[in-house]
Design a protein around this motif. Sequence first.
Motif, PDB file in Angstrom:
ATOM      1  N   GLY A 161     -34.632   3.724  -1.910  1.00  0.00           N
ATOM      2  CA  GLY A 161     -35.017   4.751  -2.862  1.00  0.00           C
ATOM      3  C   GLY A 161     -33.904   5.698  -3.267  1.00  0.00           C
ATOM      4  O   GLY A 161     -34.080   6.493  -4.176  1.00  0.00           O
ATOM      5  N   GLN A 162     -32.757   5.627  -2.619  1.00  0.00           N
ATOM      6  CA  GLN A 162     -31.656   6.513  -2.981  1.00  0.00           C
ATOM      7  C   GLN A 162     -30.904   5.955  -4.182  1.00  0.00           C
ATOM      8  O   GLN A 162     -30.908   4.762  -4.440  1.00  0.00           O
ATOM      9  N   ILE A 163     -30.251   6.828  -4.893  1.00  0.00           N
ATOM     10  CA  ILE A 163     -29.411   6.440  -6.026  1.00  0.00           C
ATOM     11  C   ILE A 163     -27.982   6.411  -5.487  1.00  0.00           C
ATOM     12  O   ILE A 163     -27.254   7.400  -5.541  1.00  0.00           O
ATOM     13  N   VAL A 164     -27.609   5.240  -4.915  1.00  0.00           N
ATOM     14  CA  VAL A 164     -26.341   5.176  -4.202  1.00  0.00           C
ATOM     15  C   VAL A 164     -25.861   3.730  -4.066  1.00  0.00           C
ATOM     16  O   VAL A 164     -26.658   2.806  -3.961  1.00  0.00           O
ATOM     17  N   PHE A 165     -24.537   3.554  -4.118  1.00  0.00           N
ATOM     18  CA  PHE A 165     -23.857   2.349  -3.661  1.00  0.00           C
ATOM     19  C   PHE A 165     -23.147   2.758  -2.378  1.00  0.00           C
ATOM     20  O   PHE A 165     -22.492   3.804  -2.340  1.00  0.00           O
ATOM     21  N   ILE A 166     -23.242   1.950  -1.310  1.00  0.00           N
ATOM     22  CA  ILE A 166     -22.588   2.268  -0.042  1.00  0.00           C
ATOM     23  C   ILE A 166     -21.739   1.080   0.386  1.00  0.00           C
ATOM     24  O   ILE A 166     -22.245  -0.024   0.558  1.00  0.00           O
ATOM     25  N   SER A 167     -20.437   1.311   0.602  1.00  0.00           N
ATOM     26  CA  SER A 167     -19.555   0.261   1.111  1.00  0.00           C
ATOM     27  C   SER A 167     -19.896   0.001   2.564  1.00  0.00           C
ATOM     28  O   SER A 167     -19.890   0.918   3.392  1.00  0.00           O
ATOM     29  N   ALA A 168     -20.183  -1.262   2.904  1.00  0.00           N
ATOM     30  CA  ALA A 168     -20.453  -1.615   4.300  1.00  0.00           C
ATOM     31  C   ALA A 168     -19.169  -1.620   5.117  1.00  0.00           C
ATOM     32  O   ALA A 168     -19.211  -1.539   6.339  1.00  0.00           O
ATOM     33  N   HIS A 169     -18.022  -1.691   4.459  1.00  0.00           N
ATOM     34  CA  HIS A 169     -16.739  -1.720   5.166  1.00  0.00           C
ATOM     35  C   HIS A 169     -16.335  -0.342   5.670  1.00  0.00           C
ATOM     36  O   HIS A 169     -15.953  -0.178   6.810  1.00  0.00           O
TER      37      HIS A 169
ATOM     38  N   GLN B 265     -38.866   0.754  -2.187  1.00  0.00           N
ATOM     39  CA  GLN B 265     -39.629   1.608  -3.089  1.00  0.00           C
ATOM     40  C   GLN B 265     -39.651   1.088  -4.525  1.00  0.00           C
ATOM     41  O   GLN B 265     -40.147   1.751  -5.420  1.00  0.00           O
ATOM     42  N   GLY B 266     -39.080  -0.090  -4.771  1.00  0.00           N
ATOM     43  CA  GLY B 266     -39.163  -0.703  -6.087  1.00  0.00           C
ATOM     44  C   GLY B 266     -38.344  -0.029  -7.172  1.00  0.00           C
ATOM     45  O   GLY B 266     -38.605  -0.218  -8.357  1.00  0.00           O
ATOM     46  N   ILE B 267     -37.346   0.739  -6.798  1.00  0.00           N
ATOM     47  CA  ILE B 267     -36.504   1.417  -7.792  1.00  0.00           C
ATOM     48  C   ILE B 267     -35.461   0.431  -8.311  1.00  0.00           C
ATOM     49  O   ILE B 267     -34.786  -0.229  -7.532  1.00  0.00           O
ATOM     50  N   SER B 268     -35.343   0.335  -9.618  1.00  0.00           N
ATOM     51  CA  SER B 268     -34.430  -0.625 -10.245  1.00  0.00           C
ATOM     52  C   SER B 268     -32.995  -0.135 -10.220  1.00  0.00           C
ATOM     53  O   SER B 268     -32.724   1.054 -10.428  1.00  0.00           O
ATOM     54  N   HIS B 269     -32.079  -1.099  -9.984  1.00  0.00           N
ATOM     55  CA  HIS B 269     -30.637  -0.839 -10.008  1.00  0.00           C
ATOM     56  C   HIS B 269     -29.945  -2.081 -10.557  1.00  0.00           C
ATOM     57  O   HIS B 269     -30.533  -3.153 -10.637  1.00  0.00           O
ATOM     58  N   SER B 270     -28.673  -1.935 -10.891  1.00  0.00           N
ATOM     59  CA  SER B 270     -27.851  -3.075 -11.288  1.00  0.00           C
ATOM     60  C   SER B 270     -26.412  -2.800 -10.905  1.00  0.00           C
ATOM     61  O   SER B 270     -26.061  -1.696 -10.489  1.00  0.00           O
ATOM     62  N   VAL B 271     -25.573  -3.812 -11.061  1.00  0.00           N
ATOM     63  CA  VAL B 271     -24.126  -3.679 -10.924  1.00  0.00           C
ATOM     64  C   VAL B 271     -23.576  -3.969 -12.310  1.00  0.00           C
ATOM     65  O   VAL B 271     -23.665  -5.098 -12.798  1.00  0.00           O
TER      66      VAL B 271
ATOM     67  N   MET C 217     -32.359  -5.258 -11.135  1.00  0.00           N
ATOM     68  CA  MET C 217     -33.231  -5.818 -10.098  1.00  0.00           C
ATOM     69  C   MET C 217     -33.825  -4.701  -9.259  1.00  0.00           C
ATOM     70  O   MET C 217     -33.253  -3.620  -9.167  1.00  0.00           O
ATOM     71  N   SER C 218     -34.962  -4.981  -8.617  1.00  0.00           N
ATOM     72  CA  SER C 218     -35.591  -3.932  -7.813  1.00  0.00           C
ATOM     73  C   SER C 218     -36.143  -4.424  -6.483  1.00  0.00           C
ATOM     74  O   SER C 218     -36.591  -3.618  -5.680  1.00  0.00           O
ATOM     75  N   ALA C 219     -36.106  -5.711  -6.202  1.00  0.00           N
ATOM     76  CA  ALA C 219     -36.708  -6.217  -4.969  1.00  0.00           C
ATOM     77  C   ALA C 219     -35.778  -6.079  -3.773  1.00  0.00           C
ATOM     78  O   ALA C 219     -34.569  -6.307  -3.870  1.00  0.00           O
ATOM     79  N   ASN C 220     -36.341  -5.717  -2.654  1.00  0.00           N
ATOM     80  CA  ASN C 220     -35.603  -5.611  -1.404  1.00  0.00           C
ATOM     81  C   ASN C 220     -35.013  -6.980  -1.038  1.00  0.00           C
ATOM     82  O   ASN C 220     -35.684  -8.001  -1.145  1.00  0.00           O
TER      83      ASN C 220
END
Length: 141
Positions: free
Chosen positions: A53-61, A86-92, A106-109
Motif C-alpha cells: 500500500g505504500q507509494i515506494v520503490f525499495i532497492s533490495a540491495h 491492498q490492490g494499489i496499482s503501480h508500474s515501472v 499492475m496491482s497484484a501481489n
Amino acid sequence: MRLGTRIIGMMALAALAGCGSGTGLYGGGGGGGGGGGGGGGGPAGSVTVGNNGQIVFISAHNGTTNPAVDTVVVGGTVTWTWTNDQGISHSVRSQGSSSFASSAIMSANGQTYAVTFPAPGTYQYDCAVHGAAMSGTIVVR
C-alpha cells in the motif's frame, strides 16, 4: 509507530546486507572472451514495488527508496516485484534518454517485471500512476 520502526529495521538490514566484499555490482558472468559465470547475467538487482500500500520503490540491495538506486553490470537483469496486499496499482516507467521497455500498470501481489540492461548508462524510472512520488535509478557499468 510500529510500521515506521519495521521499515527502518528493514532498511538497516538491507544496508548491512549490501556491505559485502566485491565491486558492489550485481549480476554478470565473466567478462571478455568466454569462461565466466554461466548463462545469462543471473539476477542482478531486485526492487520492491509498493510494499503493501505504500507509494515506494525499495532497492533490495541497499534499502534506498524514492529514488531506489541500484548499480548492475552490463548484461545484468533487474527484477521489480509487487508486494501489494491492498490492490494499489503501480508500474515501472522508463524516463530519460537512456531508456528501457516500461511495464504495464499492475496491482497484484507477487507480480514481477524484469529488464536486462545490455548497455552501460544511467536509467531513470518512475511509476506511471504516481509519477515522481515513486522513482528510481539503475546505473549500468
